[in-house]
Design an enzyme around this catalytic site. Sequence first.
Site, PDB file in Angstrom:
ATOM      1  N   TYR A   1       0.810  -1.220   0.000  1.00 42.60           N
ATOM      2  CA  TYR A   1       0.000   0.000   0.000  1.00 42.60           C
ATOM      3  C   TYR A   1       0.844   1.272   0.000  1.00 42.60           C
ATOM      4  O   TYR A   1       0.356   2.344  -0.350  1.00 42.60           O
ATOM      5  CB  TYR A   1      -0.932   0.024   1.216  1.00 42.60           C
ATOM      6  CG  TYR A   1      -2.017  -1.029   1.195  1.00 42.60           C
ATOM      7  CD1 TYR A   1      -2.224  -1.848   0.100  1.00 42.60           C
ATOM      8  CD2 TYR A   1      -2.863  -1.198   2.289  1.00 42.60           C
ATOM      9  CE1 TYR A   1      -3.218  -2.805   0.089  1.00 42.60           C
ATOM     10  CE2 TYR A   1      -3.868  -2.146   2.286  1.00 42.60           C
ATOM     11  CZ  TYR A   1      -4.040  -2.955   1.185  1.00 42.60           C
ATOM     12  OH  TYR A   1      -5.032  -3.904   1.189  1.00 42.60           O
TER      13      TYR A   1
ATOM     14  N   ASP B   1      -5.379  -7.049   5.708  1.00 38.04           N
ATOM     15  CA  ASP B   1      -6.583  -6.371   5.251  1.00 38.04           C
ATOM     16  C   ASP B   1      -7.634  -7.402   4.827  1.00 38.04           C
ATOM     17  O   ASP B   1      -8.811  -7.324   5.195  1.00 38.04           O
ATOM     18  CB  ASP B   1      -6.218  -5.454   4.076  1.00 38.04           C
ATOM     19  CG  ASP B   1      -7.314  -4.460   3.739  1.00 38.04           C
ATOM     20  OD1 ASP B   1      -8.375  -4.473   4.387  1.00 38.04           O
ATOM     21  OD2 ASP B   1      -7.101  -3.665   2.812  1.00 38.04           O
TER      22      ASP B   1
ATOM     23  N   ASP C   1      -2.807 -18.488   1.785  1.00 38.01           N
ATOM     24  CA  ASP C   1      -3.930 -19.193   1.192  1.00 38.01           C
ATOM     25  C   ASP C   1      -4.454 -20.276   2.124  1.00 38.01           C
ATOM     26  O   ASP C   1      -5.669 -20.466   2.262  1.00 38.01           O
ATOM     27  CB  ASP C   1      -3.570 -19.765  -0.183  1.00 38.01           C
ATOM     28  CG  ASP C   1      -2.162 -20.326  -0.265  1.00 38.01           C
ATOM     29  OD1 ASP C   1      -1.422 -20.247   0.729  1.00 38.01           O
ATOM     30  OD2 ASP C   1      -1.812 -20.853  -1.333  1.00 38.01           O
TER      31      ASP C   1
ATOM     32  N   ASP D   1     -11.206  -8.881   7.125  1.00 35.86           N
ATOM     33  CA  ASP D   1     -12.573  -8.801   6.607  1.00 35.86           C
ATOM     34  C   ASP D   1     -13.226 -10.178   6.585  1.00 35.86           C
ATOM     35  O   ASP D   1     -14.433 -10.311   6.822  1.00 35.86           O
ATOM     36  CB  ASP D   1     -12.577  -8.187   5.204  1.00 35.86           C
ATOM     37  CG  ASP D   1     -12.478  -6.672   5.229  1.00 35.86           C
ATOM     38  OD1 ASP D   1     -12.481  -6.104   6.335  1.00 35.86           O
ATOM     39  OD2 ASP D   1     -12.397  -6.059   4.158  1.00 35.86           O
TER      40      ASP D   1
ATOM     41  N   LYS E   1       3.639 -15.532   2.514  1.00 37.57           N
ATOM     42  CA  LYS E   1       3.642 -16.271   1.244  1.00 37.57           C
ATOM     43  C   LYS E   1       5.099 -16.568   0.883  1.00 37.57           C
ATOM     44  O   LYS E   1       5.602 -16.231  -0.193  1.00 37.57           O
ATOM     45  CB  LYS E   1       2.956 -15.434   0.156  1.00 37.57           C
ATOM     46  CG  LYS E   1       2.624 -16.218  -1.114  1.00 37.57           C
ATOM     47  CD  LYS E   1       1.643 -17.356  -0.889  1.00 37.57           C
ATOM     48  CE  LYS E   1       1.291 -18.007  -2.229  1.00 37.57           C
ATOM     49  NZ  LYS E   1       0.515 -19.250  -2.050  1.00 37.57           N
TER      50      LYS E   1
END
Length: 360
Positions: A143, A249, A225, A253, A193
């Site tokens: 970001y 992020d 994942d 959620d 990852k």
Amino acid sequence: MRTPFRIAVLPGDGIGPEVTAAALLVLEATAKRFRLGVETQSYPVGWAGVEASGRPLPAETKRAALAADAVFLGAVGDPRADELPPSLRPEAGLLELRKVLDCFANLRPAQAREALLDSSPLRAERLRGMDFLIVRELSGGLYYGEPRGIDRSGNDPSAVNTLRYSTSEIRRVARVAFESARGRRKKVVSVDKANVLETSRLWRDVVNETAKDFPDVALEHMLVDRAAMELVLRPAYFDVIVTENLFGDILSDEAGALTGSIGLLASASLGTGPGLYEPVHGSAPDIAGQGKANPLAAILSMAMLLHHSAGAVEAARAIEEAVDRVLVAGVRPPELVGPGDRPMGTREVANKVAEAVADA
């Protein structure tokens, strides 16, 4: 706790002022019961800041936030800002605020409350016992990395974003996660990852090194994942999850969906300056001013403020217990209404929680 403990209140946009008023109502009842010296003052931010000063984070608001002991935010975002340049949109004010306060660790607890098990898309037997904390790195990663941008020249436009992390950025958020785990079930799952990304390989190395300072806390690494899958299959397995900005992020959620409503999720953003506390839901302009907003995430965010910034742990726990009691008693904001339930408005829900705090 310093007296008076000064809170800069930033109600923001949409339903922000409504849920903020609800949280302040509960704060008032809590301060009275526990004899806390609390002082609050409100300032504009987001679209309200643009209207007041032409900037989403007005200079006065910035000064007040830096001078406060903690900052409480309602929500930012307004469709009237859609045509503004990115630097003037409400969300830019939030990003600037996080930067000004040097907030590098976002804490988002997710809990399956017994009274609301039927609100989740998961079966109750799979969900029961879920109580975890996501510690998300908040100031680095994809970001914020440079270079970034869109190149529209030529016949094949392209875009680039840069994923970058330094050892010091990883270490400081890892320490927050391990310290948080010490007050919980002493288990950290670090999500990355590392099978693909060099940044994740560094992340894993630094987390392993940091873990040596916390021999009482168990550490496990998990690819993002798999973590997304395990949150659905075994949500009660997790205690503290620490991860980078983008992964955090997304996973936080997902956690909101597991609880049954994003309107239940509180958050704290911590760093070297005053802590920033806010519900994770948006400004929901479509229901603003109608008294339908769920105030529980804002109320629980206020509990986090008392816990982490004011050090009033007992008072924070009283708010959390009051929320549980009113839910068990059948108090339901509209989004959590089931068959036979009566929906209650924002103010009514807040009154019930404030009464539960006072009567305990």
